[in-house]
Write a protein that holds these residues in place. Sequence first.
Motif, PDB file in Angstrom:
ATOM      1  N   UNK A  94       0.835  -1.178   0.008  1.00  0.00           N
ATOM      2  CA  UNK A  94       0.016  -0.023  -0.108  1.00  0.00           C
ATOM      3  C   UNK A  94       0.936   1.196   0.044  1.00  0.00           C
ATOM      4  N   UNK A  95       1.999   1.285  -0.829  1.00  0.00           N
ATOM      5  CA  UNK A  95       3.049   2.190  -0.729  1.00  0.00           C
ATOM      6  C   UNK A  95       2.271   3.588  -1.096  1.00  0.00           C
ATOM      7  N   UNK A  96       1.479   3.609  -2.046  1.00  0.00           N
ATOM      8  CA  UNK A  96       0.989   4.891  -2.506  1.00  0.00           C
ATOM      9  C   UNK A  96       0.038   5.750  -1.349  1.00  0.00           C
ATOM     10  N   UNK A  97       0.055   5.344  -0.309  1.00  0.00           N
ATOM     11  CA  UNK A  97      -0.495   5.797   0.900  1.00  0.00           C
ATOM     12  C   UNK A  97       0.629   6.087   2.034  1.00  0.00           C
ATOM     13  N   UNK A  98       0.793   7.488   1.971  1.00  0.00           N
ATOM     14  CA  UNK A  98       1.610   7.906   2.989  1.00  0.00           C
ATOM     15  C   UNK A  98       0.873   8.083   4.133  1.00  0.00           C
ATOM     16  N   UNK A  99       1.533   7.700   5.543  1.00  0.00           N
ATOM     17  CA  UNK A  99       1.110   8.151   6.744  1.00  0.00           C
ATOM     18  C   UNK A  99       1.925   9.064   7.663  1.00  0.00           C
ATOM     19  N   UNK A 100       1.198  10.173   8.048  1.00  0.00           N
ATOM     20  CA  UNK A 100       1.908  11.221   8.802  1.00  0.00           C
ATOM     21  C   UNK A 100       1.760  10.801  10.309  1.00  0.00           C
ATOM     22  N   UNK A 101       1.948   9.603  10.556  1.00  0.00           N
ATOM     23  CA  UNK A 101       2.000   9.310  12.256  1.00  0.00           C
ATOM     24  C   UNK A 101       3.151   8.195  12.783  1.00  0.00           C
ATOM     25  N   UNK A 119      -7.908   7.958  -2.122  1.00  0.00           N
ATOM     26  CA  UNK A 119      -7.050   8.132  -3.551  1.00  0.00           C
ATOM     27  C   UNK A 119      -7.296   8.009  -4.799  1.00  0.00           C
ATOM     28  N   UNK A 120      -8.466   7.330  -5.008  1.00  0.00           N
ATOM     29  CA  UNK A 120      -9.138   7.082  -6.416  1.00  0.00           C
ATOM     30  C   UNK A 120     -10.267   7.965  -6.723  1.00  0.00           C
ATOM     31  N   UNK A 121     -11.039   8.081  -5.244  1.00  0.00           N
ATOM     32  CA  UNK A 121     -12.231   8.764  -5.547  1.00  0.00           C
ATOM     33  C   UNK A 121     -12.003  10.418  -5.885  1.00  0.00           C
ATOM     34  N   UNK A 122     -10.899  10.808  -5.021  1.00  0.00           N
ATOM     35  CA  UNK A 122     -10.827  12.370  -5.018  1.00  0.00           C
ATOM     36  C   UNK A 122      -9.167  12.632  -4.930  1.00  0.00           C
TER      37      UNK A 122
END
Length: 254
Positions: A94-101, A119-122
């Motif tokens: 799920x590399x396309x999602x970056x988490x700031x935690x 990410x796909x919807x908006x």
Amino acid sequence: MKLLVDIGNTAIKFAILNRQKKIIVFLIMSSHELVAEKNFRQKITTALSKINCNLTDLTLLALLSVRPMWDDLIYQLTLDLKIPFYQVKKNLLTDRLITDIPNPRNLGADLIVGSYATLNLFPKQDVILVNMGTVTTISLLKPGILLGTIIMPGLEISAEALFERAQLLQKFDFSYENVILGKNTKQAINIGLVNGHLLAITGFVNQLASEVSKPQVILTGGNADYIKKLVNYHYDKDLIFHGLVAILQDNNLI
């Protein structure tokens, strides 16, 4: 056809992604029903037959689970059917999602998949994602980045706690009340439960909206039915499955 499975705290949902790339939810059962393997297989077989499918049509199974106790049962199904098995947080990237935690490993699979769907919807918008499941989560995302989440007891959990602790209050099917003050016990409880949950959600959404630029608010989850007509949010009942499909696409499995 791809079999998509979402094991939540309260319900287990089964969907297929057919050859036309359409998601069809064909079975929803409560989590406690997943007890006997024979019964579990029969339920899936019967539900598939109603949409003119059978187990031999399946070519892949993708699992999102927040109840590890049932994962092996789903995995065994794939072994018996001799089809590939993929699970979020196990063998799906799920590399396309970056988490700031600080510790992304503790991020729930449901939160990852829901965020991925946005990410796909908006793809170019800031998003506030409201997921009304067993718990209610409200997450803030910039394009491709999950900034953080608010977690509070879900509507039905709150109701169960109220009825269990206050023995003189009787259980009933609760709903929204278009009044400020209750004139009887049922009305007063509805205001506290449903109206109160709605006020909490809209309050948090408004607060988070001030942190970003013109966010799109998305509403999903089984309890969203209670408030979806009362808010001007983008409602998507199958958001989790859209996210799961997006992850499969990014892993070149579709």
